[in-house]
Enzyme design. Structure first.
Site, PDB file in Angstrom:
ATOM      1  N   GLU A  17       0.824  -1.193   0.030  1.00  0.00           N
ATOM      2  CA  GLU A  17      -0.021  -0.076  -0.083  1.00  0.00           C
ATOM      3  C   GLU A  17       0.892   1.286   0.072  1.00  0.00           C
ATOM      4  O   GLU A  17       1.877   1.254   0.906  1.00  0.00           O
ATOM      5  CB  GLU A  17      -0.849   0.124   1.377  1.00  0.00           C
ATOM      6  CG  GLU A  17      -1.838   1.322   1.364  1.00  0.00           C
ATOM      7  CD  GLU A  17      -2.799   1.280   2.618  1.00  0.00           C
ATOM      8  OE1 GLU A  17      -3.637   0.420   2.427  1.00  0.00           O
ATOM      9  OE2 GLU A  17      -2.429   1.920   3.487  1.00  0.00           O
ATOM     10  N   ALA A  51      -7.765  11.783   3.480  1.00  0.00           N
ATOM     11  CA  ALA A  51      -8.783  12.022   4.587  1.00  0.00           C
ATOM     12  C   ALA A  51      -9.829  12.954   4.266  1.00  0.00           C
ATOM     13  O   ALA A  51      -9.904  14.060   3.629  1.00  0.00           O
ATOM     14  CB  ALA A  51      -7.994  12.602   5.815  1.00  0.00           C
ATOM     15  N   HIS A  77      -8.380   3.187  -3.403  1.00  0.00           N
ATOM     16  CA  HIS A  77      -9.325   3.554  -2.466  1.00  0.00           C
ATOM     17  C   HIS A  77     -10.394   4.667  -2.631  1.00  0.00           C
ATOM     18  O   HIS A  77     -10.299   5.378  -3.509  1.00  0.00           O
ATOM     19  CB  HIS A  77      -8.702   3.836  -1.130  1.00  0.00           C
ATOM     20  CG  HIS A  77      -7.718   2.751  -0.646  1.00  0.00           C
ATOM     21  ND1 HIS A  77      -7.382   2.767   0.836  1.00  0.00           N
ATOM     22  CD2 HIS A  77      -7.010   1.701  -1.242  1.00  0.00           C
ATOM     23  CE1 HIS A  77      -6.732   1.563   1.037  1.00  0.00           C
ATOM     24  NE2 HIS A  77      -6.263   1.029  -0.092  1.00  0.00           N
ATOM     25  N   ARG A 107     -15.730   3.427   4.400  1.00  0.00           N
ATOM     26  CA  ARG A 107     -16.323   4.599   5.076  1.00  0.00           C
ATOM     27  C   ARG A 107     -15.546   5.612   5.238  1.00  0.00           C
ATOM     28  O   ARG A 107     -15.790   6.915   4.781  1.00  0.00           O
ATOM     29  CB  ARG A 107     -17.199   4.244   6.293  1.00  0.00           C
ATOM     30  CG  ARG A 107     -17.851   5.512   6.835  1.00  0.00           C
ATOM     31  CD  ARG A 107     -18.084   5.493   8.475  1.00  0.00           C
ATOM     32  NE  ARG A 107     -16.851   5.462   9.276  1.00  0.00           N
ATOM     33  CZ  ARG A 107     -16.774   5.525  10.474  1.00  0.00           C
ATOM     34  NH1 ARG A 107     -18.107   5.286  11.247  1.00  0.00           N
ATOM     35  NH2 ARG A 107     -15.773   5.668  11.195  1.00  0.00           N
ATOM     36  N   GLY A 108     -14.430   5.560   5.672  1.00  0.00           N
ATOM     37  CA  GLY A 108     -13.178   6.470   6.104  1.00  0.00           C
ATOM     38  C   GLY A 108     -13.517   7.036   7.519  1.00  0.00           C
ATOM     39  O   GLY A 108     -14.622   6.838   8.054  1.00  0.00           O
ATOM     40  N   LYS A 164     -21.780  -6.647   4.546  1.00  0.00           N
ATOM     41  CA  LYS A 164     -21.095  -5.985   3.403  1.00  0.00           C
ATOM     42  C   LYS A 164     -20.600  -7.067   2.279  1.00  0.00           C
ATOM     43  O   LYS A 164     -20.507  -6.708   1.104  1.00  0.00           O
ATOM     44  CB  LYS A 164     -19.754  -5.358   3.923  1.00  0.00           C
ATOM     45  CG  LYS A 164     -20.099  -3.907   4.952  1.00  0.00           C
ATOM     46  CD  LYS A 164     -18.998  -3.069   5.184  1.00  0.00           C
ATOM     47  CE  LYS A 164     -17.810  -3.824   5.869  1.00  0.00           C
ATOM     48  NZ  LYS A 164     -16.634  -3.059   6.160  1.00  0.00           N
ATOM     49  N   GLN A 175      -7.216  -4.694   9.090  1.00  0.00           N
ATOM     50  CA  GLN A 175      -6.428  -3.984   9.570  1.00  0.00           C
ATOM     51  C   GLN A 175      -5.128  -4.423  10.015  1.00  0.00           C
ATOM     52  O   GLN A 175      -5.021  -5.652  10.429  1.00  0.00           O
ATOM     53  CB  GLN A 175      -7.222  -3.128  10.922  1.00  0.00           C
ATOM     54  CG  GLN A 175      -6.429  -1.984  11.714  1.00  0.00           C
ATOM     55  CD  GLN A 175      -6.303  -0.929  10.777  1.00  0.00           C
ATOM     56  OE1 GLN A 175      -5.186  -0.901  10.080  1.00  0.00           O
ATOM     57  NE2 GLN A 175      -7.159   0.036  10.429  1.00  0.00           N
ATOM     58  N   GLN A 211       5.852   5.343  15.937  1.00  0.00           N
ATOM     59  CA  GLN A 211       4.621   4.623  15.297  1.00  0.00           C
ATOM     60  C   GLN A 211       3.683   3.562  16.106  1.00  0.00           C
ATOM     61  O   GLN A 211       2.897   3.613  15.885  1.00  0.00           O
ATOM     62  CB  GLN A 211       5.237   3.568  14.200  1.00  0.00           C
ATOM     63  CG  GLN A 211       5.953   4.426  13.077  1.00  0.00           C
ATOM     64  CD  GLN A 211       6.431   3.297  11.970  1.00  0.00           C
ATOM     65  OE1 GLN A 211       7.492   2.987  11.991  1.00  0.00           O
ATOM     66  NE2 GLN A 211       5.479   3.293  11.104  1.00  0.00           N
TER      67      GLN A 211
END
Length: 293
Positions: A17, A51, A77, A107-108, A164, A175, A211
């Site tokens: 990604e 965002a 995305h 959704r974000g 979904k 995730q 991080q």
């Protein structure tokens, strides 16, 4: 070739990604990093969305650049939390015009100002709209091995996930997680719930001490004791922590592949050196020539 076609080959896949620049002036730098990652011959690359839908043109531009100039399939995305139906349709048509046939429907994150679109409440609304606009598009979605941070019970989260998938998702990407047992437990539960689509294991190489807190805040991921010990031991040395983080992620991937998990998605943070470190560590474990096909 759409992403689902790649995943259905039943071969081990490695994908990376990348994210588009926040500022137009940084596009060349990000483009260079993305091409260097593409030079590692991943099975595909995904490009995140700004965002709240900001800089979505950069997502389309970067995705098209990767696909057209490196012959690497892309997954673009698309988030909807701050968008109208008209805006979403416009982005989808832009992707179609650029030859992008795979979309990650999300959704974000809720915007800090709390302003959301009345057109979209959940990702399932976006999935249905994409299917209505073009039923031939490949659609991916997100899932959370430890449950979504906004959902009180994992069983409820898995039920929403099933809805979904039934609405049209072709595959799922998790995730980040740092304990593979958490992922295996999640896989058992979703398969029991009737979710049979391919699942990509999302791996985040943590290469800097700072991080850790941010990753936990964003994902809700549990940090295993062995991971904490690694950060405590090596976190104050940038180069040492980088090497340790790449090795830890590589060991996660090796364990996943050993246990029959074929699809690995690496959150590269636009770092070609990290992506290269992962590939190098896996070079004798994965038939790398097969990845190039």
């Amino acid at each position: 070739m759409s992403i689902i076609d790649i995943l259905n080959n039943n071969k081990v896949t490695i994908s990376f990604e990348v994210f588009p620049p926040k500022k137009e002036t940084n596009f060349d730098e990000v483009e260079k990093a993305a091409r260097q990652i593409a030079d590692l011959h991943p099975n595909f690359m995904s490009v995140t969305y700004g965002a709240g839908g900001t800089n979505n043109k950069n997502t389309a531009h970067l995705a098209a650049d990767i696909q057209n100039k490196t012959s690497t399939p892309v997954l673009a995305h698309l988030t909807c939390v701050s968008s109208t139906k008209e805006q979403v349709a416009s982005v989808i048509h832009t992707y179609e015009d650029l030859g992008i046939d795979s979309i990650m429907a999300l959704r974000g994150d809720l915007p800090k100002d709390g302003k959301v679109s009345p057109d979209y409440t959940h990702a399932i609304d976006l999935i249905r709209d994409i299917k209505a606009i073009n039923p031939n598009l490949c659609i991916g979605g997100a899932c959370y091995p430890e449950g979504h941070v906004e959902c009180e019970r994992q069983s409820e989260d898995i039920q929403h996930l099933k809805e979904k998938v039934d609405a049209g998702l072709d595959f799922l990407t998790t995730q980040m997680f740092f304990d593979n047992d958490t992922f295996y437990n999640f896989m058992f539960k979703i398969r029991e719930a009737g979710i049979t689509v391919p699942v990509l294991a999302g791996i985040m190489p943590i290469t800097k001490k700072r991080q850790v807190a941010r990753s936990v805040a964003l994902s809700g991921a549990t940090i295993p004791h062995k991971f904490r010990r690694m950060v405590d031991r090596f976190g104050d040395s940038e180069e040492t922590m980088k090497q340790a983080g790449i090795i830890y992620a590589s060991e996660q991937i090796i364990d996943l592949i050993s246990n029959g998990i074929n699809h690995i998605h690496v959150y590269s943070m636009n770092r070609p050196d990290i992506a290269a470190g992962i590939i190098q560590n896996l070079s004798s474990i994965i038939d790398y020539d097969r990845i190039k096909e």
